[in-house]
Design a protein around this motif. Structure first.
Motif, PDB file in Angstrom:
ATOM      1  N   CYS A 144      52.411  69.336  80.451  1.00  0.00           N
ATOM      2  CA  CYS A 144      53.284  68.700  79.465  1.00  0.00           C
ATOM      3  C   CYS A 144      54.731  69.113  79.715  1.00  0.00           C
ATOM      4  N   LYS A 145      55.629  68.157  79.677  1.00  0.00           N
ATOM      5  CA  LYS A 145      57.053  68.500  79.753  1.00  0.00           C
ATOM      6  C   LYS A 145      57.561  68.927  78.381  1.00  0.00           C
ATOM      7  N   ASP A 146      56.917  68.452  77.317  1.00  0.00           N
ATOM      8  CA  ASP A 146      57.224  68.857  75.952  1.00  0.00           C
ATOM      9  C   ASP A 146      55.889  69.137  75.273  1.00  0.00           C
ATOM     10  N   VAL A 147      55.570  70.418  75.128  1.00  0.00           N
ATOM     11  CA  VAL A 147      54.266  70.798  74.587  1.00  0.00           C
ATOM     12  C   VAL A 147      54.124  70.371  73.138  1.00  0.00           C
ATOM     13  N   GLU A 148      55.170  70.577  72.329  1.00  0.00           N
ATOM     14  CA  GLU A 148      55.079  70.266  70.908  1.00  0.00           C
ATOM     15  C   GLU A 148      54.864  68.771  70.662  1.00  0.00           C
ATOM     16  N   ALA A 149      55.477  67.930  71.492  1.00  0.00           N
ATOM     17  CA  ALA A 149      55.350  66.475  71.333  1.00  0.00           C
ATOM     18  C   ALA A 149      54.201  65.912  72.162  1.00  0.00           C
ATOM     19  N   ASN A 150      53.542  66.764  72.947  1.00  0.00           N
ATOM     20  CA  ASN A 150      52.453  66.323  73.821  1.00  0.00           C
ATOM     21  C   ASN A 150      52.921  65.213  74.759  1.00  0.00           C
ATOM     22  N   THR A 151      54.068  65.431  75.385  1.00  0.00           N
ATOM     23  CA  THR A 151      54.629  64.484  76.348  1.00  0.00           C
ATOM     24  C   THR A 151      54.300  64.956  77.751  1.00  0.00           C
ATOM     25  N   PRO A 152      53.697  64.107  78.577  1.00  0.00           N
ATOM     26  CA  PRO A 152      53.237  64.560  79.886  1.00  0.00           C
ATOM     27  C   PRO A 152      54.349  64.644  80.926  1.00  0.00           C
ATOM     28  N   LEU A 153      54.075  65.389  81.972  1.00  0.00           N
ATOM     29  CA  LEU A 153      54.924  65.358  83.156  1.00  0.00           C
ATOM     30  C   LEU A 153      54.804  63.983  83.810  1.00  0.00           C
ATOM     31  N   GLU A 154      55.593  63.746  84.843  1.00  0.00           N
ATOM     32  CA  GLU A 154      55.517  62.483  85.549  1.00  0.00           C
ATOM     33  C   GLU A 154      54.138  62.314  86.190  1.00  0.00           C
ATOM     34  N   LYS A 155      53.698  61.076  86.278  1.00  0.00           N
ATOM     35  CA  LYS A 155      52.360  60.774  86.804  1.00  0.00           C
ATOM     36  C   LYS A 155      52.117  61.406  88.174  1.00  0.00           C
ATOM     37  N   GLU A 156      53.129  61.418  89.015  1.00  0.00           N
ATOM     38  CA  GLU A 156      52.963  61.921  90.375  1.00  0.00           C
ATOM     39  C   GLU A 156      52.595  63.405  90.408  1.00  0.00           C
ATOM     40  N   LEU A 157      52.846  64.110  89.307  1.00  0.00           N
ATOM     41  CA  LEU A 157      52.520  65.531  89.242  1.00  0.00           C
ATOM     42  C   LEU A 157      51.081  65.768  88.783  1.00  0.00           C
ATOM     43  N   PHE A 158      50.355  64.675  88.514  1.00  0.00           N
ATOM     44  CA  PHE A 158      48.918  64.740  88.236  1.00  0.00           C
ATOM     45  C   PHE A 158      48.219  64.291  89.518  1.00  0.00           C
ATOM     46  N   PRO A 159      47.829  65.207  90.376  1.00  0.00           N
ATOM     47  CA  PRO A 159      47.358  64.835  91.716  1.00  0.00           C
ATOM     48  C   PRO A 159      46.069  64.021  91.707  1.00  0.00           C
ATOM     49  N   LEU A 160      45.977  63.151  92.718  1.00  0.00           N
ATOM     50  CA  LEU A 160      44.744  62.417  92.941  1.00  0.00           C
ATOM     51  C   LEU A 160      43.670  63.373  93.452  1.00  0.00           C
ATOM     52  N   ARG A 161      42.463  63.094  93.094  1.00  0.00           N
ATOM     53  CA  ARG A 161      41.327  63.816  93.644  1.00  0.00           C
ATOM     54  C   ARG A 161      41.035  63.256  95.040  1.00  0.00           C
ATOM     55  N   SER A 162      40.521  64.090  95.927  1.00  0.00           N
ATOM     56  CA  SER A 162      40.084  63.586  97.225  1.00  0.00           C
ATOM     57  C   SER A 162      38.995  62.550  96.992  1.00  0.00           C
ATOM     58  N   LYS A 163      39.101  61.439  97.688  1.00  0.00           N
ATOM     59  CA  LYS A 163      38.184  60.325  97.478  1.00  0.00           C
ATOM     60  C   LYS A 163      36.741  60.731  97.754  1.00  0.00           C
ATOM     61  N   ASP A 164      35.899  60.616  96.742  1.00  0.00           N
ATOM     62  CA  ASP A 164      34.506  61.014  96.908  1.00  0.00           C
ATOM     63  C   ASP A 164      33.632  60.234  95.926  1.00  0.00           C
ATOM     64  N   GLY A 165      32.394  60.663  95.790  1.00  0.00           N
ATOM     65  CA  GLY A 165      31.473  59.967  94.912  1.00  0.00           C
ATOM     66  C   GLY A 165      31.899  59.954  93.466  1.00  0.00           C
ATOM     67  N   PHE A 166      32.653  60.968  93.047  1.00  0.00           N
ATOM     68  CA  PHE A 166      33.148  61.007  91.669  1.00  0.00           C
ATOM     69  C   PHE A 166      34.029  59.790  91.396  1.00  0.00           C
TER      70      PHE A 166
ATOM     71  N   CYS B 270      43.870  53.893  91.532  1.00  0.00           N
ATOM     72  CA  CYS B 270      44.046  54.929  92.559  1.00  0.00           C
ATOM     73  C   CYS B 270      43.836  54.391  93.969  1.00  0.00           C
ATOM     74  N   TRP B 271      42.847  53.483  94.126  1.00  0.00           N
ATOM     75  CA  TRP B 271      42.460  53.051  95.469  1.00  0.00           C
ATOM     76  C   TRP B 271      42.709  51.574  95.714  1.00  0.00           C
ATOM     77  N   GLY B 272      43.276  50.883  94.717  1.00  0.00           N
ATOM     78  CA  GLY B 272      43.728  49.518  94.947  1.00  0.00           C
ATOM     79  C   GLY B 272      42.651  48.502  95.223  1.00  0.00           C
ATOM     80  N   THR B 273      41.495  48.638  94.588  1.00  0.00           N
ATOM     81  CA  THR B 273      40.422  47.676  94.835  1.00  0.00           C
ATOM     82  C   THR B 273      39.544  47.575  93.602  1.00  0.00           C
ATOM     83  N   ARG B 274      38.932  46.401  93.446  1.00  0.00           N
ATOM     84  CA  ARG B 274      37.918  46.237  92.410  1.00  0.00           C
ATOM     85  C   ARG B 274      36.541  46.171  93.047  1.00  0.00           C
TER      86      ARG B 274
END
Length: 306
Positions: free
Chosen positions: A264-286, A296-300
């Motif tokens: 969170c960039k602002d804990v009291e307001a529960n405001t998140p950091l920028e999306k890019e700082l939430f890393p993608l998981r390595s592509k797997d069965g999950f 994340c992977w650009g496909t349906r």
């Protein structure tokens, strides 16, 4: 014992509230966590309503659980007003109608991502109905009819305010399914229609015990949280824990909350950091089973895992 519906005041803070499911999402994939809890409001690259649409995708398993839970909830609420025996044919109709509503109102993951062309009404009805019947034919339901109803004025069928509570000063959510009393003992039930995951489910039940301890002012030793598995047969696992384990749980909740607040960039307001700082998981069965894999992977397509 205090009256069960005399709840202690809740926090009006905007800070994030811990829950077992929230931390589970955070721990499994940071990008999924961002999309689920913040994306529809804060993402500037993807329309919020589209992120919300993906978040709201349901699945066959989730729908079976949802229908089962809602049916048992309705049966317990019915017991508060009448103990007339249940008409099984009308119960079947009730469950079938609920399944039809789910199919009509929801978008299913399996259809959206091309795994199925349509969802079988009978598949969902059959397992949900079996789970409900297993409950009705269990020793637990017989106990509810014989003894539990004697204090039904103290029942809580899902707690108010999404189960908001306080765990050692931390805002938290613990939304159990059913609370009743047996003498001086408080019983808390969590119905499970899926597979057994004892470690995860036991941790979740500790939060339910905290809810009861906080709102009712009772010691954890007086609380018996119960995992009730409904399928393929009814079975129960009690998850008792003492004051020392109670404190260990509170420490874990504080640590998990601190980890989430670190994004969170602002804990009291529960405001998140920028999306890019939430890393993608390595592509797997999950990723294959994630609602947000299109983002994340650009496909349906169903075959997103290489």
């Amino acid at each position: 014992m205090p009256h069960l519906l005399t709840l202690r005041p809740l926090s009006n803070s905007s800070r994030l509230g811990w829950s077992n499911s929230r931390y589970g999402t955070f721990d499994s994939c940071k990008r999924r966590y961002y999309y689920h809890y913040y994306g529809s409001k804060f993402d500037t690259a993807v329309p919020g309503d589209f992120i919300w649409k993906l978040k709201e995708l349901t699945s066959i398993a989730l729908t079976i659980g949802n229908v089962t839970h809602k049916t048992i909830e309705a049966l317990l609420k019915r017991l508060i007003t009448t103990e007339i025996p249940i008409d099984r044919l009308r119960l079947d109709e009730f469950i079938r109608d609920m399944v039809k509503d789910e199919l009509r109102q929801k978008i299913f993951f399996e259809v959206y991502y091309g795994e199925k062309s349509e969802i079988s009404e009978d598949e969902i009805f059959t397992k949900a109905n079996e789970s409900v019947i297993n409950f009705l034919e269990s020793e637990r339901f017989a106990w509810i009819l014989e003894k539990g109803v004697a204090e039904k004025e103290k029942w809580i069928i899902e707690p108010p305010h999404y189960g908001e509570t306080n765990i050692a000063g931390i805002k938290a959510y613990a939304k159990f399914d059913f609370l009743c009393v047996d003498g001086d003992e408080v019983l808390i039930f969590d119905w499970k229609s899926g597979k057994e995951h004892l470690e995860t489910h036991a941790f979740q039940l500790r939060a339910y015990s905290y809810w009861a301890s906080y709102h009712m002012g009772i010691k954890p030793e007086s609380i018996t949280p119960v995992i009730a598995y409904l399928h393929p047969e009814y079975s129960e696992i009690e998850c008792l824990f003492d004051s020392e384990q109670f404190e260990e749980f509170a420490i874990a909740v504080r640590e998990q909350t601190k980890s989430m607040e670190g994004y969170c960039k602002d804990v009291e307001a529960n405001t998140p950091l920028e999306k890019e700082l939430f890393p993608l998981r390595s592509k797997d069965g999950f990723c294959e089973r994630c609602n947000f894999k299109q983002l994340c992977w650009g496909t349906r397509a169903a075959d997103t895992v290489e």
